[in-house]
Design an enzyme around this catalytic site. Structure first.
Site, short mmCIF file in Angstrom:
data_model
loop_
_atom_site.label_atom_id
_atom_site.label_comp_id
_atom_site.label_asym_id
_atom_site.label_seq_id
_atom_site.Cartn_x
_atom_site.Cartn_y
_atom_site.Cartn_z
N HIS A 4 0.81 -1.22 0.00
CA HIS A 4 0.00 0.00 0.00
C HIS A 4 0.84 1.26 0.00
O HIS A 4 0.30 2.37 0.02
CB HIS A 4 -0.93 -0.01 1.21
CG HIS A 4 -1.83 -1.21 1.24
ND1 HIS A 4 -1.45 -2.41 1.81
CD2 HIS A 4 -3.05 -1.42 0.70
CE1 HIS A 4 -2.42 -3.28 1.66
NE2 HIS A 4 -3.40 -2.72 0.98
N GLY A 20 -4.64 10.67 10.59
CA GLY A 20 -5.60 9.85 9.85
C GLY A 20 -5.82 10.41 8.45
O GLY A 20 -5.90 9.67 7.47
N ARG A 24 -3.76 16.20 5.90
CA ARG A 24 -3.02 16.76 7.05
C ARG A 24 -1.55 16.38 6.96
O ARG A 24 -0.68 17.12 7.42
CB ARG A 24 -3.62 16.27 8.37
CG ARG A 24 -5.00 16.79 8.61
CD ARG A 24 -5.11 17.46 9.97
NE ARG A 24 -6.39 18.15 10.09
CZ ARG A 24 -7.42 17.72 10.80
NH1 ARG A 24 -7.30 16.61 11.49
NH2 ARG A 24 -8.52 18.41 10.87
N ARG A 43 -3.64 5.31 -3.45
CA ARG A 43 -4.96 5.57 -2.86
C ARG A 43 -5.12 7.00 -2.34
O ARG A 43 -5.97 7.27 -1.48
CB ARG A 43 -5.26 4.61 -1.69
CG ARG A 43 -5.52 3.21 -2.16
CD ARG A 43 -5.71 2.25 -1.00
NE ARG A 43 -5.94 0.94 -1.53
CZ ARG A 43 -7.12 0.31 -1.52
NH1 ARG A 43 -8.16 0.85 -0.95
NH2 ARG A 43 -7.23 -0.88 -2.05
N GLY A 89 -4.04 12.74 15.98
CA GLY A 89 -5.42 12.61 15.52
C GLY A 89 -6.37 13.42 16.39
O GLY A 89 -5.95 14.28 17.17
N GLU A 180 -11.88 7.54 20.04
CA GLU A 180 -11.27 7.70 18.71
C GLU A 180 -11.28 6.33 18.05
O GLU A 180 -11.93 5.42 18.52
CB GLU A 180 -9.90 8.39 18.80
CG GLU A 180 -8.91 7.74 19.73
CD GLU A 180 -8.20 6.57 19.12
OE1 GLU A 180 -7.31 6.82 18.27
OE2 GLU A 180 -8.49 5.40 19.49
N MET A 181 -10.51 6.16 16.96
CA MET A 181 -10.73 4.93 16.19
C MET A 181 -9.46 4.16 15.78
O MET A 181 -9.55 3.27 14.95
CB MET A 181 -11.56 5.27 14.94
CG MET A 181 -12.90 5.90 15.28
SD MET A 181 -13.94 6.24 13.84
CE MET A 181 -14.44 4.59 13.41
N SER A 204 -11.72 17.25 19.33
CA SER A 204 -12.42 17.94 18.24
C SER A 204 -13.92 17.99 18.49
O SER A 204 -14.63 18.80 17.90
CB SER A 204 -12.16 17.24 16.91
OG SER A 204 -12.60 15.90 16.98
N ASP A 205 -14.40 17.10 19.36
CA ASP A 205 -15.83 17.07 19.69
C ASP A 205 -15.96 16.88 21.20
O ASP A 205 -15.21 16.09 21.78
CB ASP A 205 -16.52 15.86 19.04
CG ASP A 205 -16.17 15.73 17.58
OD1 ASP A 205 -16.62 16.55 16.79
OD2 ASP A 205 -15.40 14.80 17.24
#
Ligand code: HPA
Length: 236
Positions: A4, A20, A24, A43, A89, A180-181, A204-205
């Site tokens: 990748h 992410g 950025r 990608r 992130g 987060e993720m 961010s939230d």
């Protein structure tokens, strides 16, 4: 070359910043790197390598979620020999005292992702940050005058949830700072391959009050986080 990533071996630095969002990565390289060179475009997942105070540093977009970051981190480590991996992130805060723009250093990450459940045969692994990186980021953040909180995060596979309160109450009660993720995957892979890893996250939230940062606030806060991360990687 990786699968990748199309950089050649040697083109990516040992120390890599991991946003992410691939845009950025581009923003960071153009703002902070001397002689930035784009090492990946597959990608549209941009990666750049350049120099900061003479030190070779890379930045590589990871995409969102455990599967996506796992692909990039595995290739960075196994194909390119990367050793120091710092995610930069965002997170949604689930403790009321956290404010938009605060910086969270994730000491550990719980998760609802099934990847570690399968890897560890149904038993629980506790993914954790590298202590040296964590200490450096904490000291740099304080020296740069930022609000830095150290604590645990929750890595989820679901960004959109039907009932925020129901979903996050148990984590809030256990002192988890934000959602987060990607962090549980980053820390688990770093441990497996004996690399150092840290997640530096901007709030961010605010999921308790429902506030969301504007695009401009996200950018400003992102700059703070990048400066903390670069201060760490420069001094390694
Ligand atoms: N959920 C999951 N990940 C996130 C969030 C969120 O609310 N905000 C930023 N990253």
């Amino acid at each position: 070359m990786g699968i990748h990533l199309d950089a050649r071996v040697g083109e990516i630095a040992e120390s890599v910043l991991l946003p992410g969002d691939p845009l950025r990565a581009k923003f960071l390289a153009e703002k902070y790197f001397d002689n930035p060179v784009c090492h990946n475009q597959i990608r549209g997942m941009f990666g750049y390598t350049g120099y900061v105070n003479g030190k070779k540093i890379s930045v590589q977009g990871t995409g969102m979620g455990v599967p996506s970051i796992s692909i990039y981190v595995t290739e960075l480590i196994q194909t390119y020999g990367c050793k120091n991996l710092v995610r930069i992130g965002t997170c949604g805060a689930i403790q009321p005292e956290l404010k938009l723009g605060d910086t969270v250093l994730a000491i550990t990450a719980s998760t609802d992702s099934h990847v570690n459940t399968l890897t560890f045969g149904g038993r629980e692994y506790a993914p954790h940050a590298d202590f040296e990186l964590l200490k450096m980021a904490y000291n740099s953040g304080k020296a740069l005058g930022h609000q830095v909180k150290v604590g645990s995060v929750f890595t989820t596979d679901s960004f959109f949830v039907d009932d925020l309160e129901k979903e996050y109450e148990i984590w809030r009660r256990h002192g988890v700072l934000g959602v987060e993720m990607e962090t549980s995957a980053l820390y688990t892979l770093a441990a497996r391959f004996r690399c150092r890893a840290l997640s530096i996250l901007t709030v961010s939230d605010q999921l308790v009050t429902g506030e969301r940062a504007t695009a401009q606030e996200r950018l400003t806060a992102f700059t703070a986080m990048m400066e903390i991360a670069l201060a760490c990687l420069k001094s390694l």
